[in-house]
Design an enzyme around this catalytic site. Structure first.
Site: not given
Length: 230
Positions: A38, A40, A90, A140
């Site tokens: 997927r 992100n 990220n 992140d």
């Protein structure tokens, strides 16, 4: 988007909306067919092209990639794979002068930096800093303030770190939850840092504030979000 609305990462496609409430969101063609992968996280470069990275649902090492979406000049859009071998893609943001891009592949524990110019695009990734904290997943989401310092959420670390352009730890925002996911500047004067968190896989009675959005005024201002040109 520069003309209003948004460009959005969906599961296996990118989407475009002309309205800010996304009620007219329309997906572009799927980029891949594997249902285990997927999109992100993403952001735009100074020339208005949108980059969005992918990851496997099971976080299989190296299963993700970074893609770039741009208007093709004839009313259509082209999606190009920029690099592969990513695990959890990220954070993507630029220095105030647009010459440097910052990016995280979370499990590497590194905040990476790349040179950027309009003609040559992005240069090779190189480490800015390695985050050495116990029991963390890694850096992140991230953003860059008006002074060129990099703010990155540390998933599993209960903190957001501020790094200087040469990789020196300059500031720490502590939070009452461990799973810190992203940060961005907002507010009328761009002087508030908004921090998102997750309560994924947590028992209902653990870390009651997990999943909340926090805010802090750190004494510096952020930059306006770069708009997608398409």
């Amino acid at each position: 988007r520069a003309g209003g609305g948004a460009v959005v990462g969906l599961e296996r496609a990118l989407g475009l909306a002309g309205r800010d409430d996304l009620t007219d969101l329309a997906p572009l063609p799927e980029v891949w067919s594997d249902r285990g992968i997927r999109f992100n996280d993403g952001g735009c470069d100074p020339d208005g092209r949108f980059y969005c990275g992918s990851m496997a649902y099971d976080q299989a090492p190296g299963a993700g990639s970074m893609f770039r979406l741009a208007a093709d000049g004839s009313g259509g859009y082209a999606t190009e794979q920029m690099w592969s071998g990513v695990t959890v893609s990220n954070g993507f943001a630029f220095s105030p002068d647009g010459s440097l891009a910052y990016y995280n592949d979370t499990p590497t524990h590194q905040v990476s930096v790349m040179d950027y110019d309009r003609e040559g695009g992005l240069g090779p990734r190189r480490p800015l800093v390695t985050v050495d904290l116990p029991d963390i997943s890694g850096p992140d989401g991230l953003c860059v303030d008006a002074e060129g310092y990099v703010w990155t959420a540390i998933y599993g670390g209960s903190v957001v770190h501020r790094y200087s352009p040469d990789g020196r730890l300059d500031g720490v925002v502590e939070l009452p939850v461990r799973q810190v996911t992203a940060c961005t500047f907002g507010g009328p004067d761009l002087d508030e840092l908004f921090i998102t968190t997750s309560r994924e896989n947590l028992p209902v009675d653990e870390q009651p504030q997990a999943g909340s959005v926090f805010s802090v005024k750190p004494g510096v201002t952020g930059q306006r979000t770069i708009a997608f040109a398409g």
